[in-house]
Design an enzyme around this catalytic site. Structure first.
Site, PDB file in Angstrom:
ATOM      1  N   ASP A 269     -12.191 150.442  62.698  1.00 31.11           N
ATOM      2  CA  ASP A 269     -11.416 149.215  62.513  1.00 31.11           C
ATOM      3  C   ASP A 269     -10.044 149.459  61.891  1.00 31.11           C
ATOM      4  O   ASP A 269      -9.235 148.532  61.803  1.00 31.11           O
ATOM      5  CB  ASP A 269     -12.179 148.226  61.621  1.00 31.11           C
TER       6      ASP A 269
ATOM      7  N   LYS B  19     -10.256 140.823  59.123  1.00 27.57           N
ATOM      8  CA  LYS B  19     -10.349 140.435  60.539  1.00 27.57           C
ATOM      9  C   LYS B  19     -11.637 139.661  60.787  1.00 27.57           C
ATOM     10  O   LYS B  19     -12.603 139.700  60.021  1.00 27.57           O
ATOM     11  CB  LYS B  19     -10.297 141.665  61.447  1.00 27.57           C
TER      12      LYS B  19
END
Length: 310
Positions: A148, A21
């Site tokens: 995350d 990401k």
């Protein structure tokens, strides 16, 4: 990234791919009594992948290959291994599993490679053991593993609140092109947050200032998105690793629409006008010698998913 051919998978094995990401925006609040910092962030999943092959075994073990794989712990602290054990405990599974990680996301690079491994392991073990856990149950396990990990499960583009684990899908149109300057030297997330605390005494305002960024995503406007990129941790990362100023400057000189340290660093993410422009920025990184490795990618992409096996 070299993938294991489908025909080479053992009879009881599952292969899952999960993306890294980039934080399009990362706004960080002051440290709380529990030691965590509240954040408001906008994640985008990009086409730099981790692959996890889960194979039925007597015990729970993990191995790794690919760039920087020697830096990956293979003991009980490994996040993918912890994910496998979490699935087994939740579903009452008595079996073991061998996890092989094929690294594609930089290690300790601010792109959530370890979180992608954990998300992939959750999906792989759920499929391998036919546990039938719901997506909500997997997300609950993911949130317990790390801030995350839930986003690595869902992918695409999302707003994260709390520790980043409370997700709301974000509307996004079109495809965005990225070039990444990767450093073999990692940055400790804890050290970056500690440096952030030293630079910012007291509570930080998390008031929503990302309206222009969200509008840019909705419009598919790469130029506006580049202008709206933001990272509250960037100054702290630069404080710990002043050399990051060089790839930031090189990307700007190469005409990047926006450039930002990804997450807690040290990876530098540059938003390009097109796939060809991303390759040009990558070439500038390489020619200037400011990166140990260079990657290009597109986003947004899907989260962890089974690509072969049961």
């Amino acid at each position: 990234m070299t993938l294991t051919p489908v025909d080479d998978l053992p009879e009881r094995a599952v292969r899952v791919r999960a993306p890294g990401k980039v934080n399009l925006s990362l706004r960080v609040g002051g440290r709380q009594a529990d030691g965590y910092h509240p954040v408001s962030t906008v994640f985008q999943a990009v086409s730099v992948y981790e692959e996890v092959v889960a194979t039925a075994a007597e015990d729970c073990t993990v191995t790794a290959s690919g760039p920087q794989s020697e830096l990956v712990p293979t003991d009980g602290s490994n996040l993918a291994l912890r994910a496998a054990r979490a699935v087994a405990e939740r579903a009452g599974v008595d079996e073991g599993v061998h996890l092989h990680l094929v690294k594609g996301v930089p290690v300790a690079g601010g792109m959530a490679g370890g979180s992608a491994d954990a998300a992939a392991a959750l999906v792989a073990c759920d499929a391998l053991w036919s546990t039938g856990l719901s997506r909500d149950e997997l997300l609950e396990l993911a949130a317990d593993l790390g801030s995350d990990v839930p986003f690595s499960l869902v992918g695409h583009t999302a707003v994260g609140q709390g520790r980043g684990h409370l997700l709301t899908p974000a509307l996004s149109r079109g495809e965005f092109h990225w070039a990444f300057a990767v450093q073999d030297r990692g940055l400790s997330t804890a050290a970056v947050y500690a440096a952030f605390d030293e630079l910012h005494a007291g509570a930080q305002d998390l008031e929503d200032r990302d309206v222009p960024l969200m509008q840019a995503l909705l419009a598919g406007d790469a130029t506006a998105l580049g202008a709206a990129l933001h990272n509250d941790l960037e100054a702290a990362a630069l404080e710990l690793d002043p050399g990051l100023a060089e790839p930031l400057a090189i990307a700007t000189d190469a005409g990047a629409l926006g450039v930002v340290v990804s997450g807690s660093g040290p990876t530098v993410a540059a938003l390009a006008r097109s796939r060809q422009h991303a390759l040009a920025i990558a070439a500038a990184f390489t020619a200037s010698g400011v990166a140990d490795r260079v990657l290009t990618a597109t986003g947004p992409v899907a989260g962890a998913r089974v690509v072969a096996g049961e």
